[in-house]
Design an enzyme around this catalytic site. Structure first.
Site, PDB file in Angstrom:
ATOM      1  N   HIS A   1      -5.383  -4.127  -2.113  1.00  0.00           N
ATOM      2  CA  HIS A   1      -5.083  -3.009  -3.256  1.00  0.00           C
ATOM      3  C   HIS A   1      -5.054  -3.580  -4.622  1.00  0.00           C
ATOM      4  CE1 HIS A   1      -4.865   0.768  -1.048  1.00  0.00           C
ATOM      5  NE2 HIS A   1      -4.194   0.148  -0.136  1.00  0.00           N
TER       6      HIS A   1
ATOM      7  N   LYS B   1     -12.227  -0.757  -1.108  1.00  0.00           N
ATOM      8  CA  LYS B   1     -11.447  -0.026  -1.707  1.00  0.00           C
ATOM      9  C   LYS B   1     -12.129   0.304  -3.316  1.00  0.00           C
ATOM     10  CE  LYS B   1      -7.666  -0.419   1.274  1.00  0.00           C
ATOM     11  NZ  LYS B   1      -6.769  -1.251   1.964  1.00  0.00           N
TER      12      LYS B   1
ATOM     13  N   SER C   1       0.725  -1.127  -0.170  1.00  0.00           N
ATOM     14  CA  SER C   1      -0.069   0.041   0.049  1.00  0.00           C
ATOM     15  C   SER C   1       0.794   1.221   0.035  1.00  0.00           C
ATOM     16  CB  SER C   1      -1.041  -0.127   1.055  1.00  0.00           C
ATOM     17  OG  SER C   1      -0.187  -0.265   2.171  1.00  0.00           O
TER      18      SER C   1
HETATM   19  C1  LIG Z   1      -6.862  -1.656   3.302  1.00  0.00           C
HETATM   20  C2  LIG Z   1      -6.289  -2.935   3.557  1.00  0.00           C
HETATM   21  C3  LIG Z   1      -7.184  -3.857   4.624  1.00  0.00           C
HETATM   22  C4  LIG Z   1      -8.319  -3.310   5.294  1.00  0.00           C
HETATM   23  O1  LIG Z   1      -9.384  -3.553   4.624  1.00  0.00           O
HETATM   24  P1  LIG Z   1     -10.743  -2.827   4.866  1.00  0.00           P
HETATM   25  O2  LIG Z   1     -11.847  -3.608   4.050  1.00  0.00           O
HETATM   26  O3  LIG Z   1     -10.796  -1.225   4.529  1.00  0.00           O
HETATM   27  O4  LIG Z   1     -10.894  -3.032   6.279  1.00  0.00           O
HETATM   28  C5  LIG Z   1      -6.680  -5.005   4.649  1.00  0.00           C
HETATM   29  N1  LIG Z   1      -5.330  -5.554   4.091  1.00  0.00           N
HETATM   30  C6  LIG Z   1      -4.693  -4.398   3.198  1.00  0.00           C
HETATM   31  C7  LIG Z   1      -3.467  -4.927   2.538  1.00  0.00           C
HETATM   32  C8  LIG Z   1      -5.321  -3.328   3.087  1.00  0.00           C
HETATM   33  O5  LIG Z   1      -4.623  -2.447   2.274  1.00  0.00           O
END
Ligand SMILES: *Cc1c(COP(=O)(O)O)cnc(C)c1O
Length: 390
Positions: free
Chosen positions: A207, A238, A179
């Site tokens: 992502h 996302k 990320s």
């Molecule tokens: C954003 C993210 C999460 C969390 O996901 P949400 O649905 O926002 O709780 C989990 N793992 C990774 C790698 C992320 O980037």
């Protein structure tokens, strides 16, 4: 008195210059947004495909609310499972090409629920050093031994696998797309090593969902590794534009998770609006791969533009493009200047990234126009000159 430590900790945050009020969004999420009262080009949301405010998702959410109510008022295992929850899981399994799928409340709860079901005492987790916080928490909850390998270092991963042959079970876990840098995990090598050493392979595609693969199926499809990664976690929060996490895997593991995944058992299921909007998003990803093509076109244009201006975009291979500044204060100032020039791109510093690697992180979306990107690049040039790094 008992809470005196709170004020002390807050003072400490202020002293370090990291205490920040929350920014307020006073428009819908989108390529342009009103942030703290100012209309700006938004380069900091995870709304990769522009689905968060898509009329089709909104219509689906409204219709589901009208028919099925605002909430479910029960956990999935008691009386919180509606037919639409199962439909979303069937659709996601088909989309990912796996036997089965189970949805959790978020990507975060997904990792914290799934990892402890896979491993426990007497087992070992081998984890990329840059994995997401929710993976780290899930690993801690599992009570297995935790080992890390240097970011994407396959030599070190193999060494760890050689050194841990006496453990009962071994789990190798990685983000699909990282990320903070936007680089992609070396999944083909991870799949091969896991097979060779009989370890469980687990990828978190938060992502990569809606970003990698022709229709946004994720990192496994991107590499053509269908059937070779044991556990694929994805998010609906996302690129999918709504909220939720899911695991696409074998029927057996899904059945086990339904009995053992603690957030699934002990936290209320998604409201109808969330579930129906997520189903609509899957429809759109299946029917409109051009959305993903547009996202990548925008990402390439923007990344090339930043490089042409002379910025350091690090190791990015995806729409997540960092602009690495180095010094913490300079990165924060750069982000502030961008905001003055009409662009929101979040500054990110230690401890989220290593010291001296402070940056602003940008994420373009399929919904940005050519004009948005040109204007954003213009603001980057101005802000770069303003703080003396160009
Ligand atoms: C954003 C993210 C999460 C969390 O996901 P949400 O649905 O926002 O709780 C989990 N793992 C990774 C790698 C992320 O980037």
């Amino acid at each position: 008195m008992a809470l005196d430590f709170v004020a002390q900790e807050i003072d400490e945050l202020k002293r370090q210059g990291v205490f920040r009020p929350l920014r307020v969004l006073s428009s819908a999420q989108g390529p342009r947004a009103v942030i703290d009262g100012k209309s700006v080009i938004n380069l900091s949301s995870n709304d990769y495909l522009g689905l968060a405010n898509d009329p089709r998702l909104k219509d689906a959410a409204v219709a589901a609310t009208e028919k099925w109510g605002a909430g479910t008022a029960a956990v999935r295992t008691i009386i919180g499972t509606m037919e639409m929850h199962l439909e979303l899981e069937r659709r996601l399994a088909k989309f990912k090409g796996t036997e089965a799928c189970v949805v959790f409340q978020s990507g975060f709860t997904c990792n914290s629920g799934v990892i402890p079901v896979l491993v426990g005492e007497g087992d070992v987790i081998i984890s990329d050093a840059l994995n997401h916080a929710s993976i780290i928490d899930g690993c801690r909850l599992a009570r297995a031994e935790i080992r890390r390998y240097a970011h994407k270092d396959m030599g070190e991963l193999e060494q760890q696998l050689r050194d841990t042959q006496n453990y009962r079970r071994r789990l190798v876990i990685t983000d699909g797309v990282f990320s903070m840098d936007g680089d992609i995990a070396p999944l083909p090598e991870i799949a091969r090593l896991c097979k060779q050493y009989d370890a469980i392979s687990y990828v978190d595609d938060a992502h990569s969902s809606g970003v990698l693969g022709t229709n946004g199926q994720g990192s496994v499809h991107h590499f053509g590794l269908q059937g070779q990664i044991d556990v694929q976690v994805g998010t609906l929060s996302k690129a999918v534009g709504v909220l939720g996490g899911y695991v696409a895997t074998s029927r057996g593991l899904v059945d086990l998770l339904i009995h053992r995944g603690r957030p699934f058992l002990f936290s209320t299921s998604h409201p109808p609006a969330v579930t129906a909007a997520a189903i609509e998003a899957v429809n759109i990803m299946e029917q409109e791969p051009e959305l993903i093509a547009r996202l990548w076109q925008n990402a390439r244009t923007f990344k090339e533009g930043l490089k042409a201006l002379g910025f350091d975009t690090g190791k990015s291979e995806t729409p997540i493009t960092p602009v690495i500044i180095g010094e913490e204060r300079a990165a924060m100032e750069f982000s502030d200047r961008l905001f003055e020039f009409g662009v929101f791109a979040q500054g990110i510093a230690f401890p989220t990234v290593s010291r001296g690697q402070a940056r602003v992180r940008t994420i373009v979306s399929a919904a940005h126009s050519k004009d948005d990107l040109d204007q954003a690049l213009d603001a980057f040039a101005k802000a770069g000159h303003a703080i003396g790094i160009l």
